[in-house]
Design an enzyme around this catalytic site. Sequence first.
Site, PDB file in Angstrom:
ATOM      1  CG  LEU A   1      -1.941   1.073   1.366  1.00 55.87           C
ATOM      2  CD1 LEU A   1      -3.020   0.916   0.296  1.00 55.87           C
ATOM      3  CD2 LEU A   1      -2.588   1.045   2.749  1.00 55.87           C
ATOM      4  CB  ALA A   2       2.825   2.736  -2.730  1.00 55.94           C
ATOM      5  CG  HIS A   3       0.063   5.540   2.150  1.00 56.78           C
ATOM      6  ND1 HIS A   3       0.379   4.214   2.381  1.00 56.78           N
ATOM      7  CD2 HIS A   3      -0.139   6.083   3.360  1.00 56.78           C
ATOM      8  CE1 HIS A   3       0.338   3.987   3.679  1.00 56.78           C
ATOM      9  NE2 HIS A   3       0.037   5.102   4.306  1.00 56.78           N
ATOM     10  CB  ALA A   4       3.992   9.928   1.075  1.00 57.18           C
TER      11      ALA A   4
ATOM     12  CB  SER B   1       1.650   8.210   6.509  1.00 62.11           C
ATOM     13  OG  SER B   1       0.603   7.336   6.175  1.00 62.11           O
TER      14      SER B   1
END
Lengths: 149, 94
Positions: A63-66, B9
């Site tokens: 789950l790629a996120h920033a 995050s």
Amino acid sequence: MLEQFLEKGDILLGEKCKDWEEAISRGCEPLLARQIIVPSYRDAIMENHRSMPYMVIAPGIMLAHARPECGARGLGITLMTLSPPIPFGSETNDPVSFVITLATPDDKSHVKMLEALTDFLMDDDLREKFLAARTEEEALAALASASDK
Amino acid sequence: MKILVCCGSGLGSSFMMEMNIKKALKEMGVEGEVSHCDLSSAAGNKSDIYVGTRDIASELTGLGGIVVSLNNMIDKKEMKDKLAAAIEEFKAKA
């Protein structure tokens, strides 16, 4: 439900990437092209992943996120399958065959999208159907059948 | 009982786990306050049970609560079993 958050080209199937960096870049491309994210967002995802591979949330799934302030201007999601799967440095969940890239402009705008994504991911049959899809149409059909349930 | 879900995050996996935990508590008939945050805010957010994926969970020990470590975030059974065990432990301590 998830299909309503996808634009044409947001589903990438059977991508060949040489390493996880290339896979993250590839998953970001449709969002970059539409200026939903800027390049710093992609770089922040890589930075996050380098510091800890926690975004490999389940066997084979990244789950790629920033954070929004890293360069997300809008709401977006891409779904990419990798063939062959690639090691992402996760002790328990490697190799990765499914990369989901998320962008949200703030802490709240993506709630409905995350709900739809969670429902989709937790339905084993639908997930398998999606992962087996060969065309964008088949993949979208799998997602759409999720909303019928 | 306060449950805090953490991720790097504070808006991706932690948010998804929060949704699942709320559903699971409802199914188990357990009352609890569930919220999510990023790892750096976890220490300032005193809770009874901390939940995170494996890599995150190792950073949550030492905050004074019970730590639930999940290998597979979308495995409903793993989450429910580990959560139930943590709730039992919490009740035993109370």
